[in-house]
Motif scaffolding. Sequence first.
Motif: not given
Length: 92
Positions: A21-34
């Motif tokens: 993802h171009p937003d580094p804050k989203l990289r590594g995040q659990d996508a299910v929680r977004i």
Amino acid sequence: DFRTADLYVYCIGPTHLVDAHPDPKLRGQDAVRIADVDGFHFAAVMIDKASPGVVSKIDYKWPMLGYAKPIVKHTLYTKVSDEICAVGSYDN
């Protein structure tokens, strides 16, 4: 970077983490929680419904990169190997 203006590719890996993802804050995040501003867990739907060779569409409210106000984003997604890859455009 896989980005042109407000168009960019993002991917969710087999462990449901945002791999690209171009937003580094989203990289590594659990996508299910977004979730979007309305509490819609769009990535969980994508994970559940993505199929190889099938391009699906989902709409949700998300801010354009560099902006705070969420607007409707129309996203196309598919499963490629063990990744879910997506690209979308925003209402203007």
